[in-house]
Design an enzyme around this catalytic site. Structure first.
Site, PDB file in Angstrom:
ATOM      1  N   HIS A  16       0.842  -1.208   0.000  1.00 24.17           N
ATOM      2  CA  HIS A  16       0.000   0.000   0.000  1.00 24.17           C
ATOM      3  C   HIS A  16       0.876   1.256   0.000  1.00 24.17           C
ATOM      4  CE1 HIS A  16      -3.073  -2.749   2.160  1.00 24.17           C
ATOM      5  NE2 HIS A  16      -3.538  -2.540   0.944  1.00 24.17           N
ATOM      6  N   LYS A  70     -20.418  -4.852   8.727  1.00 30.41           N
ATOM      7  CA  LYS A  70     -19.404  -5.553   9.540  1.00 30.41           C
ATOM      8  C   LYS A  70     -18.750  -4.537  10.465  1.00 30.41           C
ATOM      9  CE  LYS A  70     -17.150  -7.891   6.116  1.00 30.41           C
ATOM     10  NZ  LYS A  70     -15.835  -8.389   5.662  1.00 30.41           N
ATOM     11  N   ARG A  72      -2.403  -6.097  -8.509  1.00 31.11           N
ATOM     12  CA  ARG A  72      -1.340  -7.089  -8.334  1.00 31.11           C
ATOM     13  C   ARG A  72      -1.440  -8.238  -9.320  1.00 31.11           C
ATOM     14  NH1 ARG A  72      -3.067  -7.851  -2.303  1.00 31.11           N
ATOM     15  NH2 ARG A  72      -4.937  -7.202  -3.399  1.00 31.11           N
TER      16      ARG A  72
HETATM   17  P1  ADP Z   1      -9.840  -3.576  -0.547  1.00 35.12           P
HETATM   18  O1  ADP Z   1     -10.511  -4.352   0.535  1.00 35.12           O
HETATM   19  O2  ADP Z   1     -10.600  -2.377  -1.010  1.00 35.12           O
HETATM   20  O3  ADP Z   1      -9.295  -4.401  -1.696  1.00 35.12           O
HETATM   21  P2  ADP Z   1      -7.127  -3.390   0.427  1.00 35.12           P
HETATM   22  O4  ADP Z   1      -6.708  -2.721   1.667  1.00 35.12           O
HETATM   23  O5  ADP Z   1      -6.944  -4.871   0.360  1.00 35.12           O
HETATM   24  O6  ADP Z   1      -8.605  -2.939   0.220  1.00 35.12           O
HETATM   25  O7  ADP Z   1      -6.361  -2.763  -0.810  1.00 35.12           O
HETATM   26  C1  ADP Z   1      -6.472  -1.411  -1.156  1.00 35.12           C
HETATM   27  C2  ADP Z   1      -5.865  -1.196  -2.528  1.00 35.12           C
HETATM   28  O8  ADP Z   1      -4.469  -1.498  -2.500  1.00 35.12           O
HETATM   29  C3  ADP Z   1      -6.443  -2.111  -3.624  1.00 35.12           C
HETATM   30  O9  ADP Z   1      -6.473  -1.392  -4.839  1.00 35.12           O
HETATM   31  C4  ADP Z   1      -5.457  -3.234  -3.710  1.00 35.12           C
HETATM   32  O10 ADP Z   1      -5.464  -3.837  -4.989  1.00 35.12           O
HETATM   33  C5  ADP Z   1      -4.163  -2.467  -3.474  1.00 35.12           C
HETATM   34  N1  ADP Z   1      -3.110  -3.311  -2.949  1.00 35.12           N
HETATM   35  C6  ADP Z   1      -3.164  -4.159  -1.904  1.00 35.12           C
HETATM   36  N2  ADP Z   1      -1.972  -4.755  -1.712  1.00 35.12           N
HETATM   37  C7  ADP Z   1      -1.146  -4.275  -2.665  1.00 35.12           C
HETATM   38  C8  ADP Z   1       0.236  -4.535  -3.020  1.00 35.12           C
HETATM   39  N3  ADP Z   1       0.973  -5.421  -2.363  1.00 35.12           N
HETATM   40  N4  ADP Z   1       0.745  -3.840  -4.061  1.00 35.12           N
HETATM   41  C9  ADP Z   1      -0.020  -2.964  -4.749  1.00 35.12           C
HETATM   42  N5  ADP Z   1      -1.310  -2.690  -4.480  1.00 35.12           N
HETATM   43  C10 ADP Z   1      -1.865  -3.337  -3.464  1.00 35.12           C
END
Ligand code: ADP
Length: 158
Positions: free
Chosen positions: A29, A53, A103
């Site tokens: 992130h 939730k 990803r």
């Molecule tokens: P959500 O539940 O909305 O998917 P996340 O917190 O899992 O929320 O992810 C937020 C954003 O960050 C999403 O666009 C996700 O694809 C991206 N993301 C998560 N992990 C990574 C990573 N390792 N590299 C790049 N982008 C990521």
């Protein structure tokens, strides 16, 4: 945490909302935020709360403060939480863009659909960055799983 006073904000400012669960906020992130910074005047990292939730207020505060600490050295970053539609939150904050990370093919198809809907209903464009190869397998859910077994996860956290 706003590091830029709203009264000097111009309507032409390019503001992006980076929405997610960020449970927890990982190095993947952070990498997306850092790489997107040159594209925007301001990025609002927005922790989405699913009202179906409920999350306990203490864990939400911890999530927000972890993100603030991880981004403390970066300019033009704000951290907030929201519930409801991401596009409504974006509009309320004058953001014309949504930032997301991709990803995998699975991420791509999911993001493509949401981006399409958000553009249709609110005229908000989604800017997607491909994950750096070294972070492409980092996910909050895997971090949570490792944590649940008491495994050290610091390599995946900022
Ligand atoms: P959500 O539940 O909305 O998917 P996340 O917190 O899992 O929320 O992810 C937020 C954003 O960050 C999403 O666009 C996700 O694809 C991206 N993301 C998560 N992990 C990574 C990573 N390792 N590299 C790049 N982008 C990521």
């Amino acid at each position: 945490m706003t590091r830029r006073s709203p009264d000097i904000e111009k309507p032409t400012d390019r503001i992006a909302v980076f929405p997610g669960s960020f449970n927890p906020f990982t190095i993947g992130h952070l990498s997306i935020v850092e790489r997107a910074l040159p594209m925007f005047d301001r990025i609002i990292i927005a922790v989405g709360i699913n009202t179906a939730k409920p999350v306990d207020p203490e864990s939400l505060d911890k999530r927000l403060s972890d993100i603030r600490n991880a981004t403390a050295s970066l300019e033009s970053i704000e951290v907030a939480s929201y519930s409801g539609l991401t596009v409504d939150f974006a509009k309320e904050h004058g953001a014309r863009f949504i930032l997301r990370g991709v990803r995998s093919v699975a991420d791509f198809e999911y993001e493509r659909q949401i981006a399409d809907v958000n553009r249709t209903i609110a005229g908000i464009e989604t800017v997607m960055l491909f994950a750096l190869p070294e972070y492409a397998s980092v996910s909050s859910s895997i971090v949570r799983e490792l944590q649940s077994y008491g495994h050290d996860v610091t390599t995946f956290l900022p």
